[in-house]
Design a protein around this motif. Structure first.
Motif, PDB file in Angstrom:
ATOM      1  N   HIS A 541       0.830  -1.209   0.000  1.00 23.89           N
ATOM      2  CA  HIS A 541       0.000   0.000   0.000  1.00 23.89           C
ATOM      3  C   HIS A 541       0.865   1.259   0.000  1.00 23.89           C
ATOM      4  O   HIS A 541       2.058   1.197   0.261  1.00 23.89           O
ATOM      5  CB  HIS A 541      -0.948   0.007   1.201  1.00 23.89           C
ATOM      6  N   CYS A 597      -4.779   5.349   1.365  1.00 27.34           N
ATOM      7  CA  CYS A 597      -3.886   4.613   0.478  1.00 27.34           C
ATOM      8  C   CYS A 597      -3.959   5.277  -0.890  1.00 27.34           C
ATOM      9  O   CYS A 597      -5.047   5.546  -1.403  1.00 27.34           O
ATOM     10  CB  CYS A 597      -4.312   3.152   0.371  1.00 27.34           C
ATOM     11  N   ILE A 599      -3.092   3.989  -3.679  1.00 23.44           N
ATOM     12  CA  ILE A 599      -3.534   3.104  -4.757  1.00 23.44           C
ATOM     13  C   ILE A 599      -5.027   3.401  -4.837  1.00 23.44           C
ATOM     14  O   ILE A 599      -5.791   3.048  -3.947  1.00 23.44           O
ATOM     15  CB  ILE A 599      -3.287   1.630  -4.427  1.00 23.44           C
ATOM     16  N   HIS A 602      -7.950   1.184  -4.101  1.00 21.13           N
ATOM     17  CA  HIS A 602      -8.092   0.863  -2.673  1.00 21.13           C
ATOM     18  C   HIS A 602      -8.832   1.989  -1.947  1.00 21.13           C
ATOM     19  O   HIS A 602      -9.723   1.748  -1.144  1.00 21.13           O
ATOM     20  CB  HIS A 602      -6.716   0.660  -2.020  1.00 21.13           C
ATOM     21  N   MET A 607     -10.254   2.679   1.801  1.00 26.73           N
ATOM     22  CA  MET A 607      -8.998   2.716   2.545  1.00 26.73           C
ATOM     23  C   MET A 607      -8.602   4.164   2.812  1.00 26.73           C
ATOM     24  O   MET A 607      -7.669   4.692   2.217  1.00 26.73           O
ATOM     25  CB  MET A 607      -7.920   2.010   1.717  1.00 26.73           C
TER      26      MET A 607
HETATM   27 CU    CU Z   1      -3.757   0.237  -0.653  1.00 24.48          CU
END
Ligand code: CU
Length: 783
Positions: A541, A597, A599, A602, A607
């Motif tokens: 992450h 996060c 990403i 995510h 997240m």
């Molecule tokens: Cu992540």
């Protein structure tokens, strides 16, 4: 009828002469007319894997993104979000029987260009950006996750907003408020006041509308945002003030290349036009989209290929020219929603080379204080990260007229990737060294050392972290069970009422403190349930916090071995099982921001954690007063968060402090209640039950109590008045807008004092004093 056909004909005839074309197609507004696209079962290799074997279009010259002409501090610069069709002749050149290479991409874009315009700001200046969402679609209605164990579904793909990644500015309206949503057909003007002492930095901007970020970033919605002062025009004299990199002549005069790396995940539609495919971005089917043009492939069809192309400023493998000996300053921005990019240089035979080397002078826009070569000449960037590097072209050997190199993205092995599957190498930029030599000098390291903007954070400065982060911050989220969470909590939102509708209570962080936090990515997960080989989910992450950067001070590998570090940044890659300790000084800007996060698929799935920077030292102007009252407690019967009805008349045997608050999403309210509970807990003479009445639904009583740091021993209950009748009865509703209120009710059912106002009543000691007076009154009455 397919309305794009005439447009396509126009493009095809027009493009034979137009060599690389970020040229927007005139009148290309396919948004609401597009039809959904069929599925694709063919597996098609990535675009850029075999590049040196193929002769490319030589006229695909590297271009910096367009520069935004900012009209002045009080006039907004328009940034319009729309659809456009772009052609990529560089990509089209590469074709073989095995490959189907798209010549055209339909992309969501800013100002009809595949990469956003570069916004340059001076420290101490004000910049206004009017974000215009010209898409057609329904407003984002949010999404309620079905159970605490599942993550949020991606949603609201036609709704957007803007985040200025790396800027140290206010997270509140009209600044960098990522909870604001700009719906289809709406516009919103952001005002960014850059502090006068803001260090120079390579930042970037992109949409941050929770639920649709990865999709919008995959379309290429991103641009550079550069903070800089005037550039040094003469060689530095010994006593020149040097604070920022552009104060150094050699850095200021190096030609600047901005490289925004973008990852298109696409499918081909019936006309071989590439369109971003939401189903290959997310591992779940997005929620009902309300956005007619969005392409969603068939997740159930495991043959659906993931087609990818990596663009640099919206160009596929453009050619960048350098003179022998020339030094350029590259500002590299990982603007993709996914993928770790280890960048290297290869020669014309695809062999790794050190003829060109990365000298990193800034990391996430923050000057490193040096220009160190990178280990093995690999520049590893995770989504959201930036690197400023000096690149010097080699001198050519005798007799040679040019040398060809490639900036390359190396492949990543399964466990090191984000998705657990190996990624392929890509060629990103062709570098041609030719022409008359232009030998340039490197900057003086002593001057570079003066550019490091932040002091190290020392042990003695540290305050304890908030309780929620006391044991660290654990990032955990793997595709197999779709629980994207931070400290076991998943962010989600419901309703269209921004700022009030996120259901996770913010973590309070005291401004003017420095804190150390430990960040850990959970261990990789092996899924044995699949057919054949088990699948490994790496749990890698990327941690990013808004508004304030941090100093990375320690790294702990998966075996527990620790080593010290010292690196300032705002985005950090943490691989599964690994930990980092970071320190941050929280400064200047109260308000609600987030950590998440980076990403982005995510993040879209939950997240993310809201954080509330509050200023415990700030005096409260025009201190609110509790006014005496002699009215009778009206009948109050309300449900608690679990729906159990409570009649205040049944609590008549005790004194009450009734607090009206605007739901768990109101950071002032939660702070007030938390502090009031603490005062009550610590004061033996505080003889009253605190009854908090929320104007908003409470999704999870447990989360709310945790956020309020409520102890089971507290005399406290939480009631919900979503119809706002009781708010109205107490005068806490004006023009349908719930206000903050606090009332003291004596055992005899009389309201003895009260307050109604725009902000919560914050003088807890005064509440305590008044409650103790109630006790005296009781004593008098019983005598
Ligand atoms: Cu992540």
């Amino acid at each position: 009828m397919d309305v794009r056909l005439p447009i396509l004909v126009a493009i095809l005839s027009f493009c034979t002469t137009e060599l690389f074309a970020q040229t927007p197609v005139p009148d290309a507004t396919p948004g609401s007319q597009r039809s959904h696209v069929k599925r694709f079962a063919r597996v098609i290799p990535p675009l850029q894997a075999h590049l040196p074997l193929v002769e490319r279009d030589h006229k695909n010259d590297f271009r910096n993104p367009p520069e935004a002409a900012l009209p002045g501090p009080e006039t907004p610069f328009d940034l319009a979000l729309s659809w456009s069709t772009f052609q990529f002749p560089g990509a089209a050149r590469e074709s073989s029987a095995e490959q189907v290479i798209p010549q055209h991409f339909d992309l969501l874009c800013y100002n009809q260009h595949p990469v956003g315009p570069t916004i340059r700001v001076r420290p101490g200046s004000r910049v206004q950006i009017r974000l215009k969402n010209t898409l057609k679609g329904k407003p984002d209605t949010g999404h309620v996750k079905s159970s605490p164990l599942t993550s949020e579904k991606p949603h609201g793909f036609c709704s957007t907003n803007l985040h200025t990644h790396g800027l140290h500015i206010s997270p509140n309206d009209p600044g960098d408020n990522v909870f604001r949503t700009v719906e289809p057909g709406q516009e919103w003007t952001y005002t960014y006041d850059i502090p006068p002492d803001h260090p120079s930095a390579t930042c970037w901007y992109h949409p941050h509308k929770h639920g649709s970020v990865a999709y919008q970033l995959s379309n290429g919605l991103a641009g550079a945002l550069i903070v800089e002062g005037p550039k040094k025009q003469e060689k530095n004299a010994p006593n020149d003030p040097v604070r920022n990199l552009e104060d150094i002549y050699e850095v200021a005069q190096a030609r600047e290349a901005i490289l925004i790396l973008q990852l298109y995940n696409y499918s081909l539609d019936d006309e071989k036009i590439a369109v971003i495919d939401a189903s290959t971005i997310y591992n779940v089917a997005p929620s009902s989209l309300g956005c007619e043009a969005i392409i969603v492939g068939d997740l159930a069809n495991s043959d659906t290929p993931t087609l990818q192309a990596t663009a640099v400023n919206g160009q596929i493998v453009p050619t960048l020219h350098m003179a022998p000996g020339e030094i350029q300053r590259w500002r590299i921005i990982h603007g993709s929603w996914d993928e770790i990019k280890p960048l290297t240089f290869a020669d014309n035979n695809d062999q790794k080379t050190t003829d060109l080397r990365f000298r990193e002078i800034a990391c996430d826009g923050i000057a490193t204080g040096g220009m160190a070569f990178l280990e093995e000449n690999i520049l590893e960037l995770a989504p959201g990260q930036r690197s400023d590097v000096l690149i010097q072209a080699p001198m050519l050997p005798q007799g040679a007229t040019r040398a060809i190199y490639y900036l390359k993205q190396e492949g990543v092995a399964g466990l090191k990737s984000f998705r657990g599957t190996k990624t392929d190498p890509n060629f990103l930029v062709k570098v041609v060294v030719s022409g008359a030599p232009k030998p340039m000098a490197l900057p003086d390291p002593r001057l570079l050392a003066r550019c490091r903007p932040y002091r190290n954070i020392e042990d003695f400065e540290l305050s304890p972290p908030p309780k929620a982060f006391k044991d660290g911050i654990l990032l955990n989220g793997v595709d197999v069970n779709q629980t994207y969470n931070i400290n076991a909590r998943t962010f989600y939102r419901y309703g269209t009422d921004e700022n009030k509708s996120h259901t996770m209570l913010p973590i309070s962080i005291d401004l003017n403190t420095a804190q150390e936090w430990t960040l850990t990515s959970a261990d990789p997960v092996v899924d044995n349930n699949t057919d054949g080989d088990p699948t490994v989910y790496p749990n890698n992450h990327t941690f990013h916090i808004h508004v304030n950067p941090f100093q990375v001070v320690r790294y702990t590998d998966a075996s527990g071995k620790t080593r010290p570090m010292n690196q300032w940044r705002d985005t950090l890659l943490i691989r599964g099982g690994e930990s980092y300790s970071i320190r941050s000084r929280f400064r200047d800007f109260p308000g609600t921001a987030i950590l998440h996060c980076h990403i982005m698929d995510h993040e879209d799935q939950g997240m993310m954690v809201p954080i509330n920077f509050f200023d415990s030292t700030r005096p409260q102007p025009g201190k609110p007063q509790l006014k005496d009252s002699t009215s009778k407690l009206p009948p109050v019967s309300l449900p608690d968060a679990k729906g159990r009805q409570t009649d205040l008349a049944t609590l008549r045997d005790q004194n009450l402090v009734v607090v009206f608050f605007r739901g768990a999403g109101c950071e002032h309210c939660t702070q007030q209640l938390r502090e009031l509970l603490e005062v009550a807990r610590r004061s033996p003479e505080f003889d009253a039950e605190i009854v908090a009445i929320s104007s908003e639904k409470i999704a999870s009583e447990a989360e709310a109590l945790q956020m309020l740091k409520s102890d089971p021993s507290d005399r406290f209950r939480l009631l919900v008045d979503s119809e706002r009748k009781t708010f109205s009865d107490f005068g806490c509703l004006r023009d349908d807008d719930p206000k903050h209120g606090l009332f003291l009710v004596a055992r005899n059912g009389m309201i003895v004092s009260g307050y109604v106002g725009e902000s919560p009543f914050g003088d807890h000691q005064e509440v305590r004093r008044r409650v103790s007076l109630l006790k005296d009154a009781d004593a008098e009455a019983s005598q």
